[in-house]
Write an enzyme that holds these catalytic residues in place. Structure first.
Site, PDB file in Angstrom:
ATOM      1  N   LYS A   1      -0.409 -67.398  -8.920  1.00 36.98           N
ATOM      2  CA  LYS A   1       0.980 -67.741  -8.606  1.00 36.98           C
ATOM      3  C   LYS A   1       1.702 -68.317  -9.829  1.00 36.98           C
ATOM      4  O   LYS A   1       1.088 -68.505 -10.881  1.00 36.98           O
ATOM      5  CB  LYS A   1       1.013 -68.708  -7.412  1.00 36.98           C
ATOM      6  CG  LYS A   1       0.410 -68.090  -6.133  1.00 36.98           C
ATOM      7  CD  LYS A   1       1.303 -67.034  -5.489  1.00 36.98           C
ATOM      8  CE  LYS A   1       0.615 -66.032  -4.583  1.00 36.98           C
ATOM      9  NZ  LYS A   1       0.095 -66.497  -3.314  1.00 36.98           N
TER      10      LYS A   1
HETATM   11  C1  LIG Z   1      -0.542 -66.203  -1.927  1.00 34.03           C
HETATM   12  C2  LIG Z   1       0.243 -66.147  -0.662  1.00 34.03           C
HETATM   13  C3  LIG Z   1      -0.066 -66.979   0.419  1.00 34.03           C
HETATM   14  C4  LIG Z   1      -1.320 -67.793   0.501  1.00 34.03           C
HETATM   15  O1  LIG Z   1      -1.455 -68.705  -0.515  1.00 34.03           O
HETATM   16  P1  LIG Z   1      -2.855 -69.517  -0.629  1.00 34.03           P
HETATM   17  O2  LIG Z   1      -2.488 -70.691  -1.476  1.00 34.03           O
HETATM   18  O3  LIG Z   1      -3.820 -68.577  -1.311  1.00 34.03           O
HETATM   19  O4  LIG Z   1      -3.290 -69.877   0.718  1.00 34.03           O
HETATM   20  C5  LIG Z   1       0.776 -66.996   1.503  1.00 34.03           C
HETATM   21  N1  LIG Z   1       1.866 -66.203   1.550  1.00 34.03           N
HETATM   22  C6  LIG Z   1       2.173 -65.365   0.548  1.00 34.03           C
HETATM   23  C7  LIG Z   1       3.410 -64.521   0.664  1.00 34.03           C
HETATM   24  C8  LIG Z   1       1.361 -65.289  -0.586  1.00 34.03           C
HETATM   25  O5  LIG Z   1       1.650 -64.427  -1.555  1.00 34.03           O
END
Ligand SMILES: *Cc1c(COP(=O)(O)O)cnc(C)c1O
Length: 385
Positions: A187
């Site tokens: 991210k």
């Molecule tokens: C990455 C992601 C998540 C989950 O994030 P985590 O921190 O891995 O639980 C949820 N929603 C979207 C749209 C994502 O891209």
């Protein structure tokens, strides 16, 4: 054996500062949620601005679960979720016995289509969970109007959207019940695994703090039971184990300080792609309107029908040209669990189904060098030019 020339789809942007911060935490004698996590929450809340409460968690999925629990989702409650998302958004509703009702998306932004959402409202609908796809915000005004008109609560899945301005306000500062960020390794900022939930509502914040750590309420203890000894605590609910470690928070504090630089780099890369691909048979990703910004977590192109290869072949050829790509997302209505549980067909989601056949995410991350960017541009032009 990994090929040294292969450019991965994503690579975290971790420097000496993050490494030093983790090392200091390891030497401090306190590893789990403690002073570093408290500082991370405080600094992040200051960054978001206004009187927001920050609740650090060990993933965005945990943050979504805590959000839906805190707003009171119970079995049978329906929550509107775009089909164009990661499975987390919908699965967190299922954890509580709620029913995620999948909604089609706009062909350009791939964000929830409020017209389709409106058609899917029933007397069991209690909330909507929009996704700021790729880092482009779902406009606050449209979201608030839709939720207000139908009396719905709002949980924003902002896993892609830090830092993102939404009509002049940072995502996280809106009046939605909660907003959830992800610090997963790919991210826009990372703590390895982690997340943060924001809310203006002190009661929601208190409930999420209690539920993120076994349903233990230390405030009850602090406020009302001052005669009890320090070792005492009250379990008030069967909570979860969703707290963030201080090692992760140490990385997060450094990443938070670096966000302006990191998002600027992503913006630069997006601008180079826009220019380099303008004449190719593909649709470029949309930009943010005046007053809003794009976090550029993803750079998703959509191959035109007249492109020399289809999407699947494009991905194979990119890999042969040493470039990793991905697809965000395989719509949930196509995934076996969601398809079979809710008997969903591609025809019920005409836009997402059509866009899925064309979509491909190209590498965009702040640690990319200019040579990396050239490698993506050269490969893409070689295949589609
Ligand atoms: C990455 C992601 C998540 C989950 O994030 P985590 O921190 O891995 O639980 C949820 N929603 C979207 C749209 C994502 O891209």
């Amino acid at each position: 054996m990994p090929d040294m020339n292969f450019l991965p789809f994503a690579r975290p942007d971790i420097g000496e500062e993050e490494i030093t911060a983790v090392t200091e935490t390891l030497r401090s004698g306190w590893l789990t949620t403690g002073p570093v996590t408290a500082a991370f929450e405080k600094e992040f809340a200051e960054r978001i601005g206004g009187d927001v409460h920050a609740v650090a968690v060990n993933s965005a999925t945990a943050g979504l679960h805590l959000s839906f629990e805190a707003i009171g989702i119970t079995p049978g409650d329906e929550v509107l979720v775009p089909t164009w998302t990661f499975t987390s958004t919908a699965e967190a509703v299922r954890y509580l016995g709620g029913e995620p009702i999948l909604v089609d998306v706009h062909p350009d932004t791939l964000a929830i289509d409020f017209a389709d959402a409106e058609r899917k409202i029933t007397d069991r609908t209690v909330a909507v969970a929009p996704v700021h796809y790729a880092g482009l915000p779902v406009p606050n005004s449209e979201l608030a109007a839709f939720a207000g008109a139908h009396g719905l609560k709002v949980v924003e899945d902002a896993a892609h959207a830090f830092p993102t301005l939404n009509e002049g306000l940072l995502v996280g500062a809106s009046q939605s019940e909660t907003t959830v960020f992800s610090f997963y390794a790919t991210k826009t900022m990372t703590t390895g695994e982690g997340g943060m939930v924001f809310t203006h509502d002190a009661d929601l914040a208190a409930r999420m703090r209690t539920m993120r750590l076994h349903g233990i309420d230390r405030d009850v203890f602090g406020r009302y039971t001052s005669t009890k000894p320090a070792w005492h605590y009250d379990v008030v609910a069967p909570g979860y184990k969703y707290n963030l470690t201080d090692m992760a928070a140490a990385i997060g504090r450094v990443q938070l300080r670096r966000t302006d630089q990191m998002v600027a780099r992503r913006r630069e890369i997006a601008a180079r792609y826009d220019e380099a691909f303008a004449d190719l048979p593909l649709t470029l990703p949309p930009h943010a309107p005046e007053g809003s910004t794009h976090a550029w977590h993803l750079y998703c192109v959509k191959l035109d029908e007249n492109a020399p290869v289809n999407r699947d072949r494009f991905i194979e050829l990119m890999a042969e040209n040493q470039v990793g790509t991905s697809v965000h997302f395989i719509p949930l209505h196509i995934q076996p669990y969601w398809r079979d549980t809710y008997r969903l067909t591609p025809e019920q989601f005409p836009v997402a189904t059509a866009e899925f056949a064309k979509a491909c995410s190209l590498p965009i991350f702040s640690a990319m060098t200019d040579d990396d960017v050239d490698q993506v541009i050269d490969a893409t032009r070689r295949i589609l030019g």
